[in-house]
Design a protein around this motif. Sequence first.
Motif, mmCIF file in Angstrom:
data_model
loop_
_atom_site.group_PDB
_atom_site.id
_atom_site.type_symbol
_atom_site.label_atom_id
_atom_site.label_comp_id
_atom_site.label_asym_id
_atom_site.label_seq_id
_atom_site.Cartn_x
_atom_site.Cartn_y
_atom_site.Cartn_z
ATOM 1 N N THR A 283 0.853 -1.187 0.000
ATOM 2 C CA THR A 283 0.000 0.000 0.000
ATOM 3 C C THR A 283 0.886 1.232 0.000
ATOM 4 O O THR A 283 1.597 1.506 0.976
ATOM 5 N N ILE A 284 0.824 1.977 -1.096
ATOM 6 C CA ILE A 284 1.658 3.177 -1.223
ATOM 7 C C ILE A 284 0.734 4.340 -1.519
ATOM 8 O O ILE A 284 0.058 4.377 -2.560
ATOM 9 N N ALA A 285 0.670 5.291 -0.612
ATOM 10 C CA ALA A 285 -0.129 6.505 -0.790
ATOM 11 C C ALA A 285 0.612 7.637 -0.096
ATOM 12 O O ALA A 285 0.823 7.588 1.115
ATOM 13 N N GLU A 286 0.994 8.636 -0.843
ATOM 14 C CA GLU A 286 1.788 9.738 -0.299
ATOM 15 C C GLU A 286 1.196 11.065 -0.757
ATOM 16 O O GLU A 286 0.740 11.195 -1.905
ATOM 17 N N THR A 287 1.238 12.028 0.141
ATOM 18 C CA THR A 287 0.774 13.376 -0.186
ATOM 19 C C THR A 287 1.969 14.217 -0.613
ATOM 20 O O THR A 287 2.978 14.271 0.084
ATOM 21 N N HIS A 288 1.829 14.872 -1.742
ATOM 22 C CA HIS A 288 2.866 15.775 -2.256
ATOM 23 C C HIS A 288 2.278 17.183 -2.284
ATOM 24 O O HIS A 288 1.282 17.441 -2.980
ATOM 25 N N ALA A 289 2.874 18.075 -1.546
ATOM 26 C CA ALA A 289 2.281 19.395 -1.332
ATOM 27 C C ALA A 289 2.387 20.301 -2.544
ATOM 28 O O ALA A 289 1.606 21.243 -2.673
ATOM 29 N N ASP A 290 3.305 20.043 -3.444
ATOM 30 C CA ASP A 290 3.502 20.991 -4.541
ATOM 31 C C ASP A 290 4.037 20.258 -5.764
ATOM 32 O O ASP A 290 5.211 19.857 -5.782
ATOM 33 N N GLY A 348 7.751 17.032 -10.068
ATOM 34 C CA GLY A 348 7.871 17.257 -8.629
ATOM 35 C C GLY A 348 7.587 16.035 -7.794
ATOM 36 O O GLY A 348 7.543 16.122 -6.567
ATOM 37 N N LEU A 349 7.418 14.884 -8.409
ATOM 38 C CA LEU A 349 7.260 13.627 -7.673
ATOM 39 C C LEU A 349 7.727 12.488 -8.584
ATOM 40 O O LEU A 349 7.835 12.681 -9.803
ATOM 41 N N PRO A 350 8.042 11.325 -8.033
ATOM 42 C CA PRO A 350 7.981 10.966 -6.603
ATOM 43 C C PRO A 350 9.067 11.630 -5.755
ATOM 44 O O PRO A 350 9.002 11.614 -4.542
ATOM 45 N N LEU A 351 10.096 12.215 -6.398
ATOM 46 C CA LEU A 351 11.120 12.951 -5.665
ATOM 47 C C LEU A 351 10.846 14.446 -5.797
ATOM 48 O O LEU A 351 10.591 14.934 -6.909
ATOM 49 N N PRO A 352 10.868 15.203 -4.704
ATOM 50 C CA PRO A 352 10.592 16.638 -4.780
ATOM 51 C C PRO A 352 11.580 17.351 -5.706
ATOM 52 O O PRO A 352 12.730 16.956 -5.848
#
Length: 473
Positions: A283-290, A348-352
């Motif tokens: 289960t992979i779920a991540e919030t990216h702010a920008d 900008g994802l998965p790495l900022p």
Amino acid sequence: MPLPAMLRARLARRIAFWIFLNFLVVEALVLVPSVLRQADRLGAQLRQVSTAKIDWLVAEGQAGSSPQLLAAVQRLRSSSMLQDIEGAALYRASSGERLGGFGALPRLSGVQASRNRIEGRWYPLRGSYDAVWGPESLGGDHLLVMRHEASSIRAGLLSYTLNITLIVLGIAAFLTLITLVVMQRLVIGRIVTLRDRLVLAGRALASGATSNPETLLLPPGAADEVGEVEQAFNQSFLTTAAEMERRQVAERSAQQEQERADRLLLNILPPPIAMEMKRGRRTIAETHADVSVLFADIEGFTALAARLPCQALVQLLNQVFSAFDQLCERHGLEKIKTIGDNYMVVGGLPLPRKNHADAIAAMALDMQAWMRDFRSPEAEGMALRIGMHCGPVVAGVIGTKKFIYDLWGETVNIASRMESHGLAGRIQLSEALARRLEPRFQVQQRGSLLVKGVGAMTTYWLEPPAPAAPGST
């Protein structure tokens, strides 16, 4: 094995050291008493010269009283008598009481001389020798201790000691060498050869070069313990080499399968997400702010699908999307998915990444430029409609079969609306993204647009850079 080569072996050097040390210890047990006896002989010779003078004084009657004896002994220091007397002390033999003295006082006291009943004592570091005469020589209750300067005799003793030491070292070295030669033939040479073969065998096993293991085997040795070790090495290496060969075949097959699975996984997921999946995270779920999101749609694709054969249509779509994939890699962006003729990209994802807005804008301009330059009979009437927005998203993997990496959130919806409400050949973006791009990119306000599910929004066009003026640099 030559001697220099043998001594390069650590085992040989250790054995040589301990053999040499043992010989030195044995020889030292003989050397030390010999040096002490030589020191006693030299001291006795020095004392004999002074004894002759003392006996003469006593015979002449000059040793009657303590003052007379001291005065007579002091006269012995004259150049015509004894030049090596540095001083003397006279003691009462019965009590050890000091009665007088002159010059440098001896280090040996009357009490020590009387108690130990010694005739003299060396002091090598000071280069002096204290000689003792008791009542049996002087008469009365007198004990005389006389200090002699003995540096010349000490030099002779040192020379004697050096000669003996050199002889001992020579004998020890010769015996060590003979012992090493014998041990080299019996043990050391065979152990060194075994060590070398073990190193070569280890390297061969580590590198997988075990196709011809017979070249690393040891020749048959003597019927002793070392020979048994050599035979055990040969048997063990042959068994290990055969097992290694079998494992290498199995590992190569497994590696090929793993590489195919990894390539397939990397085609589906971004590398960091793929690594998480390989570690067992389901289960992979991540919030990216920008982040910045781009949607692109091919205008006129429905008409093309109606008039082109399926094979030609798929080839055309593959040609266009393959070019977009290359632009993704060039700008460091992440392709999310394609749905029909719709292409989705995120920055900008998965790495900022700080400049994700600039990268997504540059890719959008390159996509439009590529589409304008694209020439194909089947592509007539094709145009690209692009929409972009920036903001927070939720990213993750959904499903357990045919899973994909996808994005959710209002930012995704608005970016999709920017594309669907846009115009063919244009790039529409939200006001938030336009503010980020100015003044590095040229943007033009389109006006207020009623966006489904959002309401009225002020949107902008991203314009291609103006061509450079002739002669400008």
